[in-house]
Write a protein that holds these residues in place. Sequence first.
Motif, PDB file in Angstrom:
ATOM      1  N   LYS A 151      62.062  55.298 102.078  1.00  0.00           N
ATOM      2  CA  LYS A 151      63.188  56.222 101.893  1.00  0.00           C
ATOM      3  C   LYS A 151      64.404  55.467 101.347  1.00  0.00           C
ATOM      4  O   LYS A 151      65.095  55.941 100.449  1.00  0.00           O
ATOM      5  N   LYS A 152      64.662  54.285 101.890  1.00  0.00           N
ATOM      6  CA  LYS A 152      65.801  53.481 101.436  1.00  0.00           C
ATOM      7  C   LYS A 152      65.586  53.026  99.997  1.00  0.00           C
ATOM      8  O   LYS A 152      66.515  53.029  99.197  1.00  0.00           O
ATOM      9  N   LYS A 153      64.340  52.657  99.651  1.00  0.00           N
ATOM     10  CA  LYS A 153      64.039  52.267  98.272  1.00  0.00           C
ATOM     11  C   LYS A 153      64.325  53.418  97.313  1.00  0.00           C
ATOM     12  O   LYS A 153      64.845  53.212  96.219  1.00  0.00           O
ATOM     13  N   GLU A 154      63.996  54.627  97.755  1.00  0.00           N
ATOM     14  CA  GLU A 154      64.259  55.812  96.930  1.00  0.00           C
ATOM     15  C   GLU A 154      65.770  55.994  96.736  1.00  0.00           C
ATOM     16  O   GLU A 154      66.232  56.252  95.626  1.00  0.00           O
ATOM     17  N   GLN A 155      66.540  55.835  97.813  1.00  0.00           N
ATOM     18  CA  GLN A 155      68.005  55.946  97.727  1.00  0.00           C
ATOM     19  C   GLN A 155      68.569  54.882  96.788  1.00  0.00           C
ATOM     20  O   GLN A 155      69.442  55.172  95.969  1.00  0.00           O
ATOM     21  N   LEU A 156      68.072  53.667  96.916  1.00  0.00           N
ATOM     22  CA  LEU A 156      68.556  52.576  96.067  1.00  0.00           C
ATOM     23  C   LEU A 156      68.179  52.828  94.610  1.00  0.00           C
ATOM     24  O   LEU A 156      68.954  52.518  93.701  1.00  0.00           O
ATOM     25  N   GLY A 157      67.002  53.403  94.382  1.00  0.00           N
ATOM     26  CA  GLY A 157      66.585  53.750  93.021  1.00  0.00           C
ATOM     27  C   GLY A 157      67.517  54.780  92.395  1.00  0.00           C
ATOM     28  O   GLY A 157      67.893  54.669  91.226  1.00  0.00           O
ATOM     29  N   ARG A 158      67.906  55.777  93.202  1.00  0.00           N
ATOM     30  CA  ARG A 158      68.851  56.787  92.696  1.00  0.00           C
ATOM     31  C   ARG A 158      70.191  56.136  92.373  1.00  0.00           C
ATOM     32  O   ARG A 158      70.819  56.435  91.366  1.00  0.00           O
ATOM     33  N   ARG A 159      70.617  55.231  93.238  1.00  0.00           N
ATOM     34  CA  ARG A 159      71.896  54.526  93.022  1.00  0.00           C
ATOM     35  C   ARG A 159      71.848  53.725  91.719  1.00  0.00           C
ATOM     36  O   ARG A 159      72.806  53.707  90.948  1.00  0.00           O
ATOM     37  N   LEU A 160      70.711  53.065  91.474  1.00  0.00           N
ATOM     38  CA  LEU A 160      70.547  52.304  90.221  1.00  0.00           C
ATOM     39  C   LEU A 160      70.599  53.216  89.006  1.00  0.00           C
ATOM     40  O   LEU A 160      71.188  52.863  87.987  1.00  0.00           O
ATOM     41  N   ASN A 161      69.977  54.387  89.100  1.00  0.00           N
ATOM     42  CA  ASN A 161      70.017  55.345  87.987  1.00  0.00           C
ATOM     43  C   ASN A 161      71.452  55.745  87.665  1.00  0.00           C
ATOM     44  O   ASN A 161      71.836  55.833  86.497  1.00  0.00           O
ATOM     45  N   ILE A 162      72.221  55.985  88.704  1.00  0.00           N
ATOM     46  CA  ILE A 162      73.620  56.380  88.497  1.00  0.00           C
ATOM     47  C   ILE A 162      74.420  55.205  87.932  1.00  0.00           C
ATOM     48  O   ILE A 162      75.232  55.382  87.023  1.00  0.00           O
ATOM     49  N   LEU A 163      74.167  54.006  88.438  1.00  0.00           N
ATOM     50  CA  LEU A 163      74.849  52.822  87.900  1.00  0.00           C
ATOM     51  C   LEU A 163      74.536  52.638  86.418  1.00  0.00           C
ATOM     52  O   LEU A 163      75.398  52.250  85.636  1.00  0.00           O
ATOM     53  N   THR A 164      73.304  52.940  86.036  1.00  0.00           N
ATOM     54  CA  THR A 164      72.914  52.837  84.631  1.00  0.00           C
ATOM     55  C   THR A 164      73.734  53.801  83.780  1.00  0.00           C
ATOM     56  O   THR A 164      74.130  53.477  82.665  1.00  0.00           O
ATOM     57  N   SER A 165      74.016  54.973  84.332  1.00  0.00           N
ATOM     58  CA  SER A 165      74.860  55.941  83.626  1.00  0.00           C
ATOM     59  C   SER A 165      76.242  55.341  83.345  1.00  0.00           C
ATOM     60  O   SER A 165      76.768  55.465  82.242  1.00  0.00           O
ATOM     61  N   PHE A 166      76.810  54.658  84.328  1.00  0.00           N
ATOM     62  CA  PHE A 166      78.106  53.992  84.137  1.00  0.00           C
ATOM     63  C   PHE A 166      77.985  52.869  83.117  1.00  0.00           C
ATOM     64  O   PHE A 166      78.845  52.710  82.251  1.00  0.00           O
ATOM     65  N   GLU A 167      76.913  52.099  83.226  1.00  0.00           N
ATOM     66  CA  GLU A 167      76.716  50.966  82.328  1.00  0.00           C
ATOM     67  C   GLU A 167      76.601  51.423  80.873  1.00  0.00           C
ATOM     68  O   GLU A 167      77.195  50.825  79.973  1.00  0.00           O
ATOM     69  N   LEU A 168      75.861  52.495  80.647  1.00  0.00           N
ATOM     70  CA  LEU A 168      75.701  53.020  79.282  1.00  0.00           C
ATOM     71  C   LEU A 168      77.039  53.470  78.711  1.00  0.00           C
ATOM     72  O   LEU A 168      77.340  53.235  77.538  1.00  0.00           O
ATOM     73  N   LEU A 197      68.471  44.299  97.069  1.00  0.00           N
ATOM     74  CA  LEU A 197      68.160  45.085  98.267  1.00  0.00           C
ATOM     75  C   LEU A 197      66.846  45.831  98.102  1.00  0.00           C
ATOM     76  O   LEU A 197      66.013  45.862  99.008  1.00  0.00           O
ATOM     77  N   LYS A 198      66.663  46.439  96.931  1.00  0.00           N
ATOM     78  CA  LYS A 198      65.466  47.240  96.661  1.00  0.00           C
ATOM     79  C   LYS A 198      64.207  46.370  96.696  1.00  0.00           C
ATOM     80  O   LYS A 198      63.148  46.819  97.126  1.00  0.00           O
ATOM     81  N   ASP A 199      64.325  45.129  96.250  1.00  0.00           N
ATOM     82  CA  ASP A 199      63.183  44.219  96.242  1.00  0.00           C
ATOM     83  C   ASP A 199      62.894  43.634  97.626  1.00  0.00           C
ATOM     84  O   ASP A 199      61.845  43.056  97.850  1.00  0.00           O
ATOM     85  N   GLY A 200      63.833  43.788  98.544  1.00  0.00           N
ATOM     86  CA  GLY A 200      63.664  43.257  99.892  1.00  0.00           C
ATOM     87  C   GLY A 200      62.810  44.174 100.747  1.00  0.00           C
ATOM     88  O   GLY A 200      62.197  45.129 100.278  1.00  0.00           O
ATOM     89  N   LYS A 201      62.793  43.875 102.031  1.00  0.00           N
ATOM     90  CA  LYS A 201      61.995  44.667 102.966  1.00  0.00           C
ATOM     91  C   LYS A 201      62.832  45.832 103.469  1.00  0.00           C
ATOM     92  O   LYS A 201      63.571  45.701 104.450  1.00  0.00           O
ATOM     93  N   VAL A 202      62.706  46.948 102.787  1.00  0.00           N
ATOM     94  CA  VAL A 202      63.398  48.173 103.195  1.00  0.00           C
ATOM     95  C   VAL A 202      62.386  49.317 103.218  1.00  0.00           C
ATOM     96  O   VAL A 202      61.341  49.246 102.562  1.00  0.00           O
ATOM     97  N   SER A 203      62.705  50.365 103.931  1.00  0.00           N
ATOM     98  CA  SER A 203      61.795  51.512 104.036  1.00  0.00           C
ATOM     99  C   SER A 203      61.657  52.204 102.680  1.00  0.00           C
ATOM    100  O   SER A 203      62.484  52.034 101.775  1.00  0.00           O
TER     101      SER A 203
END
Length: 104
Positions: free
Chosen positions: A81-98, A73-79
């Motif tokens: 603001k949406k890229k920023e939201q998706l980036g935050r979501r990825l950071n949190i997912l990384t916390s779970f992954e670790l 989604l982040k690599d697609g055509k999104v605004s």
Amino acid sequence: PACLETFDKMVSDFMKEKEADKAAIIQKAEKAASALTADSEKESADVYVKMMKKIQEKGDKFIQTEQERVEKLKDGKVSDKKKEQLGRRLNILTSFELRLKDEL
């Protein structure tokens, strides 16, 4: 900052717990989320709670599939603001992954 230290600690506990005890940690996270006042912290806390619920429902493999989905989604055509939201979501997912890797 997307990651919240208090919730990262809950993630650590959540990933260590047996299935039956995970619901109590989700409730604790929901209570902590409702106590937050800053909008950005509330958004992040909501993501933590949603992730915990999804992991409880679908298992640990949800982390990997969600990361792949969000990256697409982040690599697609999104605004921006949406890229920023998706980036935050990825950071949190990384916390779970670790935390998951810590358990293995």
